[in-house]
Scaffold this active site. Structure first.
Site, PDB file in Angstrom:
ATOM      1  N   GLU A 146     -71.670  71.000   0.742  1.00 30.71           N
ATOM      2  CA  GLU A 146     -70.833  71.185  -0.091  1.00 30.71           C
ATOM      3  C   GLU A 146     -70.991  72.588  -0.599  1.00 30.71           C
ATOM      4  OE1 GLU A 146     -69.482  67.675  -0.516  1.00 30.71           O
ATOM      5  OE2 GLU A 146     -71.137  68.417  -1.085  1.00 30.71           O
ATOM      6  N   GLY A 184     -77.790  64.331 -11.985  1.00 28.52           N
ATOM      7  CA  GLY A 184     -76.924  66.137 -11.382  1.00 28.52           C
ATOM      8  C   GLY A 184     -76.124  65.790 -13.033  1.00 28.52           C
ATOM      9  N   ARG A 185     -75.822  64.787 -13.125  1.00 26.84           N
ATOM     10  CA  ARG A 185     -73.927  64.753 -14.577  1.00 26.84           C
ATOM     11  C   ARG A 185     -75.299  65.140 -16.206  1.00 26.84           C
ATOM     12  NH1 ARG A 185     -74.771  59.848 -11.631  1.00 26.84           N
ATOM     13  NH2 ARG A 185     -75.101  58.152 -13.069  1.00 26.84           N
ATOM     14  N   GLU A 230     -69.329  58.049 -13.131  1.00 24.82           N
ATOM     15  CA  GLU A 230     -69.989  58.104 -12.156  1.00 24.82           C
ATOM     16  C   GLU A 230     -70.760  57.653 -12.878  1.00 24.82           C
ATOM     17  OE1 GLU A 230     -70.965  60.938  -9.369  1.00 24.82           O
ATOM     18  OE2 GLU A 230     -72.852  61.229 -10.202  1.00 24.82           O
ATOM     19  N   HIS A 238     -45.947  67.509 -23.807  1.00 26.63           N
ATOM     20  CA  HIS A 238     -45.511  68.080 -22.683  1.00 26.63           C
ATOM     21  C   HIS A 238     -45.557  67.282 -21.621  1.00 26.63           C
ATOM     22  CE1 HIS A 238     -43.040  70.544 -26.438  1.00 26.63           C
ATOM     23  NE2 HIS A 238     -44.335  70.697 -26.711  1.00 26.63           N
ATOM     24  N   LYS A 267     -80.442  70.204  -6.296  1.00 26.50           N
ATOM     25  CA  LYS A 267     -82.094  69.764  -6.839  1.00 26.50           C
ATOM     26  C   LYS A 267     -82.719  69.849  -4.969  1.00 26.50           C
ATOM     27  CE  LYS A 267     -82.471  66.430  -9.907  1.00 26.50           C
ATOM     28  NZ  LYS A 267     -83.047  64.826  -9.672  1.00 26.50           N
ATOM     29  N   LYS A 302     -70.344  60.067   1.926  1.00 24.63           N
ATOM     30  CA  LYS A 302     -70.947  61.043   2.699  1.00 24.63           C
ATOM     31  C   LYS A 302     -71.162  60.830   3.894  1.00 24.63           C
ATOM     32  CE  LYS A 302     -72.974  62.889  -1.142  1.00 24.63           C
ATOM     33  NZ  LYS A 302     -73.573  63.579  -2.574  1.00 24.63           N
TER      34      LYS A 302
END
Length: 547
Positions: free
Chosen positions: A216, A270-271, A356, A387, A210, A515
């Site tokens: 990153e 964002g999510r 979050e 398993h 955005k 951060k």
């Protein structure tokens, strides 16, 4: 965990549930099923193409009555309406949370600050659709004159998890020429492995940020651009790099054409952004028509959440059962078990969505929460999980509820596989609920002719306590519409639980401290300078790295 009293815990509704929970501690679900032949019908419902069976929880009708009273007292209906109405429900950032507007039909009239935003939403959608059609039809050519064959999406968090999860979930519908790749980790091994699979002449990079400043994402984007420029020129960048971003000057400076920049709305977190321009890889993969079905499925769940009474409202009931298990049964985690390989990344997607959003320890007014909030989410696809970690679910010392998710329709030509898959899914939920008593185990071993001493030795290891809660979500098939509804279901679950807990589900300040410290440490690692601001462990790790 030292929790102080709060408005929530002091409420009559919460205290009534606490008293009720003391009675429920003596219930066993196997007995509840035996006593009520209508239990399955009583505790199940259908909405937006999904079917929810929540009967395998340690609840009775009175439990729901008390939970619904708590939801009403905590203002669930008012906060739901405030979110849909464009009010600034994200109080710490003074923003609305109108991700639901992104999947509303064109004719909808959605107000934000006294303006209708529907036209803005659909203008962006039309731009996405037009661009995707050109790429999918082969009209969009790379610098060598060949069509695009590979799409590398670079983002992180919600800008990465959503597109990756949805493209995997809907991969049977993907364009046969286009291969999708997703890069998020600043660890260069991620990007290097992806670049080794693609050709610069036929690769399209989608940069999703955005602000176009995300550390990153931008580091990976710059490295991808440098790799591309080893084979092409700066004039070729606009044919191979596009962006989902609101920072047009930064995008232009990077070398991306403004016409190939798809804006992101400030009122979408964002999510919650898979429905926005962040979903461009999905549109490229499955095409505009199927993406429209994806939006429509989510909108169908929105309408159900808005209009259904609380007692017959799927997101509300899923949320309240989760609160019962978390705050009154004492379950500290929730396992997500999709019995569909294409939902491989759905547990990771829900980890961000729920943890979050509701991984908070203070209320909206900054006071201590007073109760445990979001449980830890984890899981894997069935039958792989059986398993791996199902041993803990059945016989571990902690009780972990499970959300089982399955589609009824098999992959074409594999009916036998589907019967085995669903048999395992249903059997696991039944085994978690029913358990196996020591007496049953002993009777089985006696029937096998085992010696009494051996029976006495092995019986404790073979017994299962049962009484372990689960939900089962079914859909006819995993389609764009049912996937959209499934995601929206969990989004609204988050809102309901956050409202009951008094949490702002739409901010994420907890990610900021790491951060900030990372920026300081990176400077020290690069410059070789020492700092006295760290603890001895961090300083030692920095020194060892420099050495």
């Amino acid at each position: 965990m030292d929790l102080q009293p709060s408005d929530l815990t002091a409420s009559a509704e919460f205290q009534a549930l606490q008293r009720h929970a003391s009675q429920a501690s003596h219930w066993h679900m196997a007995q509840l099923f035996a006593q009520d032949p209508e239990r399955f019908a009583r505790f199940s419902l259908e909405a937006a193409g999904l079917f929810l069976d929540y009967s395998k929880n340690r609840i009775e009708p009175q439990t729901l009555t008390l939970l619904l009273a708590l939801a009403r007292a905590r203002g669930v209906e008012a906060r739901r309406d405030a979110m849909f109405g464009g009010q600034r429900v994200n109080t710490t950032e003074h923003r609305a949370a109108l991700h639901t507007a992104l999947r509303a039909p064109r004719a909808a009239r959605i107000q934000l600050d006294r303006r209708d935003i529907s036209a803005e939403v659909h203008a962006v959608l039309e731009r996405l659709y037009t661009f995707a059609k050109r790429v999918r039809d082969g009209a969009w050519l790379g610098y060598s004159g060949r069509p695009i064959t590979d799409i590398v999406h670079i983002g992180i968090g919600g800008s990465f998890l959503g597109p990756k999860m949805v493209c995997q979930a809907l991969r049977p519908l993907a364009h046969p020429r286009l291969r999708l790749h997703f890069v998020s980790n600043v660890d260069a091994h991620d990007l290097a492995a992806t670049l080794a699979q693609v050709s610069p002449a036929t690769t399209l990079f989608v940069i999703a940020s955005k602000t176009f400043t995300t550390l990153e994402t931008m580091m990976n984007a710059r490295s991808a651009r440098a790799w591309f420029l080893q084979s092409a020129t700066a004039a070729d960048l606009p044919r191979h790099f596009v962006a989902a971003s609101s920072n047009l000057p930064a995008v232009q400076s990077f070398g991306i054409d403004p016409d190939n920049t798809f804006p992101l709305q400030d009122w979408v977190g964002g999510r919650y952004s898979i429905w926005s321009a962040i979903g461009l890889p999905v549109v490229l993969a499955i095409g505009p028509e199927y993406f429209a079905h994806f939006l429509a499925g989510a909108h169908a769940m929105d309408r159900h959440f808005q209009n259904a009474p609380l007692a017959a409202n799927m997101p509300v009931l899923l949320a309240l059962v989760g609160i019962w298990n978390r705050n009154f049964i004492g379950c500290s985690s929730l396992s997500i078990a999709p019995y569909h390989q294409n939902l491989q990344y759905f547990p990771a997607y829900l980890q961000q969505l729920e943890m979050e959003s509701n991984g908070k320890r203070v209320t909206q007014d900054g006071q201590p929460l007073g109760v445990a909030s979001c449980p830890a989410l984890w899981g894997d696809v069935g039958t792989n999980g059986q398993h791996a970690y199902f041993q803990l679910l059945h016989q571990g010392s902690d009780i972990t509820p499970v959300d089982f998710i399955a589609a009824l329709r098999p992959a074409p030509g594999f009916q036998e596989h589907q019967a085995t898959l669903l048999a395992n899914c249903f059997a696991q939920s039944e085994a978690l609920m029913r358990g196996k008593s020591a007496e049953q185990v002993q009777a089985e071993m006696q029937a096998q002719g085992m010696a009494p001493a051996e029976i006495a030795e092995l019986a404790p290891h073979r017994a299962f306590p049962g009484n372990r809660p689960s939900n089962t979500l079914l859909m006819e098939a995993l389609t764009p519409a049912t996937l959209g509804a499934l995601i929206a279901l969990y989004e609204h679950k988050v809102l309901v639980q956050g409202t009951v807990w008094g949490i702002n589900s739409f901010d994420q300040w907890g990610v900021e401290l790491g951060k900030l410290l990372a920026g300081s440490i990176e400077t020290e690692l690069r410059a070789g300078a020492s700092s006295q601001q760290h603890d001895s462990s961090t300083s030692g790790l920095i020194a060892r790295t420099r050495a």
